[in-house]
Scaffold this motif. Structure first.
Motif, short mmCIF file in Angstrom:
data_model
loop_
_atom_site.label_atom_id
_atom_site.label_comp_id
_atom_site.label_asym_id
_atom_site.label_seq_id
_atom_site.Cartn_x
_atom_site.Cartn_y
_atom_site.Cartn_z
N GLY A 1 19.01 -15.49 -22.35
CA GLY A 1 18.86 -14.89 -21.03
C GLY A 1 19.94 -15.36 -20.10
N PHE A 2 20.02 -14.70 -18.95
CA PHE A 2 20.99 -15.11 -17.93
C PHE A 2 20.49 -14.77 -16.54
N ALA A 3 21.08 -15.43 -15.57
CA ALA A 3 20.88 -15.12 -14.15
C ALA A 3 22.23 -15.22 -13.47
N HIS A 4 22.47 -14.33 -12.52
CA HIS A 4 23.70 -14.35 -11.70
C HIS A 4 23.27 -14.27 -10.24
N TRP A 5 23.89 -15.06 -9.40
CA TRP A 5 23.50 -15.08 -7.99
C TRP A 5 24.67 -15.53 -7.13
N TYR A 6 24.54 -15.24 -5.83
CA TYR A 6 25.55 -15.71 -4.89
C TYR A 6 24.96 -15.84 -3.49
N PRO A 7 25.41 -16.86 -2.78
CA PRO A 7 24.98 -17.03 -1.39
C PRO A 7 25.84 -16.16 -0.47
N VAL B 1 10.82 -17.63 -19.96
CA VAL B 1 12.27 -17.76 -19.80
C VAL B 1 12.71 -17.23 -18.44
N GLY B 2 12.23 -16.05 -18.05
CA GLY B 2 12.60 -15.48 -16.76
C GLY B 2 12.21 -16.38 -15.60
N GLY B 3 11.01 -16.92 -15.67
CA GLY B 3 10.55 -17.84 -14.61
C GLY B 3 11.42 -19.08 -14.52
N LYS B 4 11.82 -19.61 -15.66
CA LYS B 4 12.70 -20.79 -15.66
C LYS B 4 14.06 -20.46 -15.05
N LEU B 5 14.59 -19.28 -15.34
CA LEU B 5 15.86 -18.87 -14.75
C LEU B 5 15.74 -18.73 -13.23
N ILE B 6 14.65 -18.11 -12.79
CA ILE B 6 14.44 -17.96 -11.34
C ILE B 6 14.30 -19.33 -10.69
N GLU B 7 13.55 -20.21 -11.29
CA GLU B 7 13.40 -21.57 -10.75
C GLU B 7 14.75 -22.27 -10.65
N HIS B 8 15.61 -22.06 -11.63
CA HIS B 8 16.96 -22.64 -11.59
C HIS B 8 17.73 -22.12 -10.37
N LEU C 1 5.63 -8.09 -13.06
CA LEU C 1 4.50 -8.96 -13.35
C LEU C 1 4.86 -10.43 -13.14
N LEU C 2 6.10 -10.76 -13.42
CA LEU C 2 6.60 -12.12 -13.15
C LEU C 2 6.89 -12.28 -11.66
N TYR C 3 7.60 -11.33 -11.09
CA TYR C 3 8.09 -11.47 -9.71
C TYR C 3 6.97 -11.69 -8.71
N VAL C 4 5.83 -11.03 -8.88
CA VAL C 4 4.73 -11.20 -7.92
C VAL C 4 4.15 -12.60 -7.97
#
Length: 149
Positions: free
Chosen positions: A65-71, A98-105, A131-134
């Motif tokens: 999995g992956f996550a990409h973000w920017y301030p 996995v998705g929850g762990k990425l968001i927490e990161h 279902l995860l996001y809520v």
């Protein structure tokens, strides 16, 4: 499953490209190769405030999995806000945290930047992700408009 979440590295590119292709297919979009290459390069450039992390299976070392973000600046906060631009988990390991762990990161990184919030969008049909996001954020009432230039 307890994946390892870490900053994306150059050695992750091939595995990331495979997941990136699946992500773009899910969202019915085509991203040109030069844009893909530039995006990946930005993750590795310390002078660019665009970040990427991968989830790695601790046993197989497979990128799952992956996550990409920017301030960015905001008119409603003195502190930056963080936009979680992309989040994807390999379909073979979905619903295993996995998705929850990425968001927490991303949340932890945003706290380190002293950001005031993290936000993201998803397609209305992405019910499984919702279902995860809520459970990890508050849904807003905003509708997104866009004009391609």
């Amino acid at each position: 499953m307890s994946p390892t979440i870490r900053a994306i590295q150059q050695a992750d590119k091939q595995a990331w490209l495979g997941l990136w292709a699946q992500y773009n297919s899910f969202y019915k979009r085509t991203v040109e190769r030069d844009i893909t290459d530039t995006t990946f390069t930005r993750f590795l450039d310390d002078s660019v405030r665009m970040y990427g992390a991968v989830a790695e299976d601790p046993e197989s070392k497979k990128i799952i999995g992956f996550a990409h973000w920017y301030p960015h600046l905001s008119t409603s906060s003195v502190q930056d806000v963080v936009y979680l631009h992309d989040l994807f988990v390999d379909p073979e390991v979905r619903s295993k945290g996995v998705g929850g762990k990425l968001i927490e990161h991303v949340y932890e990184h945003a706290k380190g930047l002293k950001a005031s919030s993290v936000y993201w969008h998803t397609q209305y049909f992405n019910h499984r992700a919702q279902l995860l996001y809520v459970n990890v954020a508050d849904r807003t009432d905003f509708v997104v408009y866009r004009k391609e230039l």
